[in-house]
Design an enzyme around this catalytic site. Structure first.
Site, mmCIF file in Angstrom:
data_model
loop_
_atom_site.group_PDB
_atom_site.id
_atom_site.type_symbol
_atom_site.label_atom_id
_atom_site.label_comp_id
_atom_site.label_asym_id
_atom_site.label_seq_id
_atom_site.Cartn_x
_atom_site.Cartn_y
_atom_site.Cartn_z
ATOM 1 N N ARG A 88 0.887 -1.160 0.000
ATOM 2 C CA ARG A 88 0.000 0.000 0.000
ATOM 3 C C ARG A 88 0.927 1.213 0.000
ATOM 4 N NH1 ARG A 88 -3.062 -3.761 3.556
ATOM 5 N NH2 ARG A 88 -4.834 -4.439 2.310
ATOM 6 N N ASP A 145 -15.756 -7.356 -2.981
ATOM 7 C CA ASP A 145 -16.465 -6.094 -2.731
ATOM 8 C C ASP A 145 -16.284 -5.078 -3.857
ATOM 9 O OD1 ASP A 145 -13.789 -5.657 -2.298
ATOM 10 O OD2 ASP A 145 -14.054 -4.513 -0.458
HETATM 11 P P1 ADP Z 1 -7.400 -2.213 -2.671
HETATM 12 O O1 ADP Z 1 -6.823 -1.957 -4.011
HETATM 13 O O2 ADP Z 1 -7.405 -3.659 -2.311
HETATM 14 O O3 ADP Z 1 -8.732 -1.533 -2.483
HETATM 15 P P2 ADP Z 1 -6.170 -0.156 -1.014
HETATM 16 O O4 ADP Z 1 -7.435 0.596 -0.802
HETATM 17 O O5 ADP Z 1 -5.261 -0.376 0.152
HETATM 18 O O6 ADP Z 1 -6.404 -1.624 -1.591
HETATM 19 O O7 ADP Z 1 -5.380 0.599 -2.173
HETATM 20 C C1 ADP Z 1 -4.143 0.124 -2.648
HETATM 21 C C2 ADP Z 1 -3.274 1.276 -3.067
HETATM 22 O O8 ADP Z 1 -3.890 1.959 -4.175
HETATM 23 C C3 ADP Z 1 -3.059 2.358 -2.027
HETATM 24 O O9 ADP Z 1 -2.068 2.051 -1.099
HETATM 25 C C4 ADP Z 1 -2.635 3.521 -2.910
HETATM 26 O O10 ADP Z 1 -1.289 3.414 -3.296
HETATM 27 C C5 ADP Z 1 -3.511 3.327 -4.140
HETATM 28 N N1 ADP Z 1 -4.704 4.175 -4.006
HETATM 29 C C6 ADP Z 1 -5.771 3.993 -3.198
HETATM 30 N N2 ADP Z 1 -6.649 5.007 -3.307
HETATM 31 C C7 ADP Z 1 -6.120 5.881 -4.190
HETATM 32 C C8 ADP Z 1 -6.527 7.151 -4.717
HETATM 33 N N3 ADP Z 1 -7.684 7.726 -4.360
HETATM 34 N N4 ADP Z 1 -5.727 7.744 -5.625
HETATM 35 C C9 ADP Z 1 -4.559 7.177 -6.007
HETATM 36 N N5 ADP Z 1 -4.114 5.994 -5.543
HETATM 37 C C10 ADP Z 1 -4.874 5.346 -4.647
HETATM 38 O O1 F6P Z 2 -8.887 -6.715 1.513
HETATM 39 C C1 F6P Z 2 -8.413 -7.988 1.870
HETATM 40 C C2 F6P Z 2 -8.271 -8.101 3.368
HETATM 41 O O2 F6P Z 2 -7.789 -9.391 3.671
HETATM 42 C C3 F6P Z 2 -9.532 -7.800 4.172
HETATM 43 O O3 F6P Z 2 -10.441 -8.872 4.172
HETATM 44 C C4 F6P Z 2 -8.952 -7.476 5.516
HETATM 45 O O4 F6P Z 2 -9.797 -6.608 6.234
HETATM 46 C C5 F6P Z 2 -7.667 -6.779 5.163
HETATM 47 O O5 F6P Z 2 -7.329 -7.149 3.837
HETATM 48 C C6 F6P Z 2 -6.512 -7.127 6.073
HETATM 49 O O6 F6P Z 2 -5.426 -6.371 5.710
HETATM 50 P P1 F6P Z 2 -3.960 -6.615 6.298
HETATM 51 O O7 F6P Z 2 -3.387 -7.798 5.593
HETATM 52 O O8 F6P Z 2 -3.248 -5.351 5.967
HETATM 53 O O9 F6P Z 2 -4.115 -6.870 7.755
#
Ligand code: ADP
Ligand code: F6P
Length: 337
Positions: A88, A145
């Site tokens: 992330r 989701d």
């Molecule tokens: P997922 O892709 O599983 O929803 P995250 O929400 O943690 O996981 O997002 C993963 C990464 O995507 C973040 O750490 C960031 O680098 C990038 N990201 C998330 N939201 C944004 C945003 N609004 N604009 C640009 N990059 C984003």
């Molecule tokens: O989005 C996948 C997931 O495994 C969720 O189900 C859970 O809430 C989260 O990621 C856990 O994240 P982490 O591995 O950072 O604890």
């Protein structure tokens, strides 16, 4: 003398894309390796080069970029996790970070990127698309989701892993005539909990989307009723986020007198060898992502909707809403009698 007729391939809008990058971002999911393999091999088959960007957007900003060939993705389709690692990255949420990311793509000759991840990762993808890097997203998350799709890479493996774990807890719960609260993942979504609740024959399923005040009292009454009709155990599937399972177990034990234990299934749901479905669907989505890029498409997500693979504009997809199937929710209640 017979002359051989050379059939020239018609120009395609994506012919300007010579090198495709691929990255995994956010939480890992079983089947991500199958997507990476499909991206690499489909791109190579179309005559393009592939670069792997390691550790998601964090690796992009650190220029952690490697050349990939057919052999780089050998022996990975059956492995959980992601060989490209994932991360992330807070810096990529800023306009400066996104400008830097797009500039790094250009510096490395990356014309297009396949982003494997969830909604957050797709937000990042659309920011790159706005900066001239063609992007296609592939839904990779165990949580299911993502609104535009009925399938996400990793969900099938995760529910099967959780289901097997819950079966084991159920055995010991029955032997000891206990109540067991089993917490599964899903962040703010209850798909894993609902599917496992049905598959494991749970007496109660706690879903964030159907949270109701006073739910604990209703569970306590349900336990009392089920005991009267001779049920030996009481299995509660708790989607993370509904409430602290350990604290809930203490309160339920105190109120009912039934010995109660909490089990958190945890990160084992994110690992392990992907199921056949995850391998095949992930491969299809990876190949489709490259096919879309070859057609000159950008800012789109590959999806699976109403029994068909398809694709959506990212903006349109991110604006969609999703909810649990109400019939499944109601059915789970009728079946737990
Ligand atoms: P997922 O892709 O599983 O929803 P995250 O929400 O943690 O996981 O997002 C993963 C990464 O995507 C973040 O750490 C960031 O680098 C990038 N990201 C998330 N939201 C944004 C945003 N609004 N604009 C640009 N990059 C984003
Ligand atoms: O989005 C996948 C997931 O495994 C969720 O189900 C859970 O809430 C989260 O990621 C856990 O994240 P982490 O591995 O950072 O604890």
């Amino acid at each position: 003398m017979a002359t051989k007729k050379v059939v020239k391939k018609a120009a395609e809008p994506g012919d300007n894309i010579k090198t495709i990058g691929v990255l995994t971002s956010g939480g890992d999911a079983p089947g991500m390796n199958a997507v990476i393999r499909a991206v690499v091999r489909t791109a190579l088959a179309s005559g393009r080069k592939v670069k792997g960007i390691r550790r998601g957007y964090a690796g992009l900003l650190e220029e952690d970029i490697v050349d990939m060939n057919a052999k780089s993705v050998a022996d990975i389709i059956q492995r959980g996790g992601t060989v490209l690692y994932t991360a992330r990255c807070a810096e990529f949420m800023t306009a400066e970070g996104q400008d830097k990311g797009a500039a790094i793509c250009k510096k490395h000759g990356i014309d297009a990127i396949v982003v494997i991840g969830g909604d957050g990762s797709f937000q990042g993808a659309r920011k790159l698309a706005a900066r001239g890097i063609n992007t296609i997203g592939v839904p990779g998350t165990i949580d299911l989701d993502i609104a535009c799709t009925d399938y996400t890479v990793g969900f099938d493996t995760a529910i099967n892993t959780a289901m097997e774990a819950i079966d084991k807890v159920r055995d010991t719960s029955t032997s000891h005539e206990r109540c067991s609260i089993i917490e599964v993942m899903g962040r703010h979504a209850g798909y894993i909990a609902l599917w496992c609740g049905i598959a494991n024959g749970a007496e109660d399923i706690l879903l964030p989307e159907r949270y109701e005040e006073g739910f604990e009292q209703r569970i306590i009454e349900n336990i009392r009723e089920k005991r009267k009709i001779g049920k030996k155990h009481h299995i509660i599937i708790n989607a993370e986020g509904v409430g602290d399972s350990y604290e809930m177990a203490k309160r339920i034990e105190q109120a009912t007198g039934m010995e109660t234990r909490a089990t958190i299934v945890g990160h084992i749901q994110r690992g392990g060898s992907p199921t056949c479905k995850d391998r095949v669907y992930a491969s299809t989505m990876g190949a489709m992502a490259v096919d879309l890029l070859c057609k000159g498409k950008t800012n789109r997500l590959v999806a699976y909707k109403n029994g068909q693979f398809c694709d959506y504009d990212i903006e349109e997809a991110l604006a969609m809403k999703k909810d649990l199937d109400e019939y499944m929710v109601q059915m789970s209640k009728r079946l737990s009698r």
